[in-house]
Design a protein around this motif. Structure first.
Motif, short mmCIF file in Angstrom:
data_model
loop_
_atom_site.label_atom_id
_atom_site.label_comp_id
_atom_site.label_asym_id
_atom_site.label_seq_id
_atom_site.Cartn_x
_atom_site.Cartn_y
_atom_site.Cartn_z
N GLN A 187 -15.04 0.44 -32.40
CA GLN A 187 -14.42 -0.76 -32.96
C GLN A 187 -13.02 -0.99 -32.41
N ILE A 188 -12.28 0.13 -32.32
CA ILE A 188 -10.92 0.01 -31.75
C ILE A 188 -10.98 -0.52 -30.32
N LYS A 189 -11.87 0.04 -29.53
CA LYS A 189 -11.98 -0.38 -28.14
C LYS A 189 -12.43 -1.84 -28.03
N GLN A 190 -13.40 -2.21 -28.89
CA GLN A 190 -13.93 -3.58 -28.84
C GLN A 190 -12.85 -4.59 -29.17
N ARG A 191 -12.12 -4.31 -30.25
CA ARG A 191 -11.08 -5.27 -30.63
C ARG A 191 -9.96 -5.33 -29.60
N LEU A 192 -9.54 -4.21 -29.11
CA LEU A 192 -8.49 -4.21 -28.08
C LEU A 192 -8.96 -4.93 -26.82
N ILE A 218 -6.34 -0.07 -20.21
CA ILE A 218 -5.53 0.40 -21.34
C ILE A 218 -6.36 0.53 -22.60
N GLU A 219 -7.41 -0.32 -22.74
CA GLU A 219 -8.29 -0.21 -23.90
C GLU A 219 -9.06 1.11 -23.87
N SER A 220 -9.56 1.49 -22.68
CA SER A 220 -10.30 2.76 -22.56
C SER A 220 -9.40 3.94 -22.83
N ASN A 221 -8.16 3.88 -22.37
CA ASN A 221 -7.24 4.99 -22.61
C ASN A 221 -6.93 5.15 -24.10
N ILE A 222 -6.72 4.00 -24.79
CA ILE A 222 -6.43 4.07 -26.23
C ILE A 222 -7.64 4.60 -26.98
N ALA A 223 -8.84 4.11 -26.62
CA ALA A 223 -10.07 4.61 -27.29
C ALA A 223 -10.28 6.08 -27.01
N ARG A 224 -9.97 6.51 -25.79
CA ARG A 224 -10.14 7.92 -25.41
C ARG A 224 -9.18 8.81 -26.22
N LEU A 225 -7.92 8.38 -26.35
CA LEU A 225 -6.94 9.14 -27.13
C LEU A 225 -7.34 9.19 -28.60
N SER A 226 -7.85 8.05 -29.10
CA SER A 226 -8.30 8.02 -30.50
C SER A 226 -9.47 8.97 -30.72
N LEU A 227 -10.41 8.96 -29.78
CA LEU A 227 -11.57 9.84 -29.90
C LEU A 227 -11.16 11.32 -29.86
N ILE A 228 -10.26 11.68 -28.95
CA ILE A 228 -9.82 13.08 -28.83
C ILE A 228 -9.12 13.54 -30.10
N SER A 229 -8.24 12.68 -30.63
CA SER A 229 -7.52 13.07 -31.85
C SER A 229 -8.46 13.22 -33.03
N ASN A 230 -9.45 12.31 -33.12
CA ASN A 230 -10.41 12.40 -34.23
C ASN A 230 -11.31 13.64 -34.07
N LEU A 231 -11.70 13.96 -32.84
CA LEU A 231 -12.53 15.17 -32.61
C LEU A 231 -11.75 16.43 -32.97
N ILE A 232 -10.47 16.45 -32.65
CA ILE A 232 -9.65 17.63 -32.99
C ILE A 232 -9.58 17.79 -34.50
N LEU A 233 -9.37 16.68 -35.20
CA LEU A 233 -9.30 16.75 -36.66
C LEU A 233 -10.65 17.17 -37.25
N MET A 234 -11.73 16.61 -36.65
CA MET A 234 -13.06 16.96 -37.15
C MET A 234 -13.35 18.44 -36.89
#
Length: 443
Positions: free
Chosen positions: A57-62, A7-23
């Protein structure tokens, strides 16, 4: 089967995708605008680095929180309630779950200590209570056997496992909460016990809990107190009547003796003397019974048993006694009271032996883990009514008072011992056994 992402990898993956889209949208906006390409490239590189760092950081903390909670829950499952999960400051999203798990661990730890303390309390009660407690499973096998039961039945749980369940078969038919007085053969003697049956559950199985207490001693004590009270009342009333009868008879004899001779004077004096004699005899008879009611507490002192036995046998020259060397032990007893017991026993042996036969008494001693046993075996006719041997006022002899054996038993019980009398199974005669606690022996 494909490997599942955590679940940590999935959350980090979703966060990365959303940030890449915004970038990406940001870079497109910059390209459309009239801005230097080098500035756009710099912004893109810095944005990429920022996205990667925040995602990490999100993945590490989760991952840390998830593993901490998983380790804590696993420790709880294994029974280790000492671990606590640590949370990051300002981490308000996962903190409630972490706090809840920590509170659960604290609660379980507290309950465990309460359970341990309760078990120690129950164990202490089981070890020190003077009631024998046994637990039987559905197969009627002993699963609990406290020290009082071991002391009462005189056998360890391994030996009791084979014999006691058969003796306690009545427990099968008793319902929970039922109480019954039963007789069990303990130390080769039938003894009355109070049996109470309760139920409890162990691993989902219903077992029976037996509470066994020796009511023989209690009934004996109550019976003894009742007889003592009866004897005191009867003795008091009879003595109140005998004293004036004896006194008036003596006075009348003196008055009539001073009168001038007249017919039937001697017969009248003889009758009054007979009344006075019988009153005195009855008074002496009552005094014998008062010994039961007024027996003092034993004054203990060291005494060599073999010497005391030889001293008592000299009072009965017609008795042939064989004193075993095992009797050469020192006992801590009341010598006067114990001597009275031996004299009564030797006297009964003489009276129970046919006139054409010489009385023969064999005396032996032996020791068990907790008691000293003294056995006296005679060659008399034995006993006919063993149930009434220790009933006050009961005697099978024409001139018997029925207090000899009662007094003997009372003396031995005052020494914390036990006295029993039974017929000799191998030949004619009786076997009298005196049991004394081991602390009575000094050597």
């Amino acid at each position: 089967m494909p490997k599942q992402r955590s679940i940590e990898s999935n959350i980090a993956r979703l966060s990365l995708i959303s940030n890449l889209i915004l970038m990406g949208l940001l870079i497109i906006s910059l390209l459309v605008s009239d801005i230097s390409q080098w500035l756009i490239l710099l912004i893109g590189v810095l944005s990429s680095l920022l996205v990667l760092w925040t995602t990490q950081q999100i993945k590490q903390r989760l991952t840390y929180q998830s593993k901490s909670q998983a380790n804590l829950l696993e420790a709880l499952i294994c029974g280790d309630y000492s671990l606590r999960a640590r949370r990051f400051p300002n981490d308000h999203g996962v903190s409630p779950l972490t706090n809840t798990i920590n509170q659960l661990a604290e609660r379980l730890s507290k309950q465990r200590w309460q359970s341990v303390e309760s078990q120690l309390l129950v164990q202490t009660i089981l070890e020190h209570i003077d009631i024998a407690i046994l637990a039987l499973d559905k197969h009627h096998c002993i699963t609990l056997y406290n020290p009082a039961a071991e002391h009462l039945f005189g056998q360890s749980i391994s030996h009791a496992q084979a014999s006691l369940p058969k003796s306690l078969h009545i427990a099968k038919s008793l319902k929970c909460g039922a109480r019954e007085v039963i007789e069990l053969k303990v130390h080769d003697q039938l003894t009355k016990f109070s049996l109470q049956v309760e139920q409890y559950k162990d691993s989902g199985q219903t077992n029976k809990l037996l509470l066994i207490s020796n009511v023989h001693t209690i009934l004996r004590t109550e019976q003894q107190h009742a007889w003592q009270h009866l004897i005191r009342v009867i003795s008091h009333e009879i003595n109140n009547s005998l004293s004036p009868i004896s006194s008036i008879s003596q006075t009348l004899c003196k008055v009539i003796g001073k009168q001038p001779p007249y017919p039937q004077q001697n017969q009248l004096i003889s009758s009054l003397q007979l009344i006075e004699k019988r009153a005195s005899g009855l008074g002496t008879f009552i005094e014998g019974y008062q010994q039961i009611a007024k027996l003092p507490d034993p004054t203990l002192a060291p005494c060599v048993l073999s010497s005391l036995l030889k001293k008592c046998t000299t009072l009965f020259p017609d008795i042939r006694s064989d004193i075993s060397p095992s009797c050469n032990i020192t006992l801590n007893i009341d010598v006067i009271q114990f001597e009275q017991v031996l004299i009564n026993v030797f006297k009964n042996a003489c009276e129970a032996t046919p006139t054409e036969t010489q009385t023969h008494i064999d005396i032996h001693c032996y020791q068990t883990p907790k008691k000293i046993h003294i056995t006296l075996t005679d060659n008399g006719l034995g006993v006919n009514n063993a149930e009434n041997l220790f009933v006050p006022f009961y005697s099978t002899k024409a001139q018997g008072s029925g207090i000899g054996l009662v007094l003997c038993r009372q003396i031995i019980e005052a020494h914390q011992g036990r006295l029993s009398l039974e017929n000799n199974p191998s030949r004619t005669g009786c076997i009298l056994t005196i049991e004394l606690p081991l602390q009575s022996s000094m050597s």
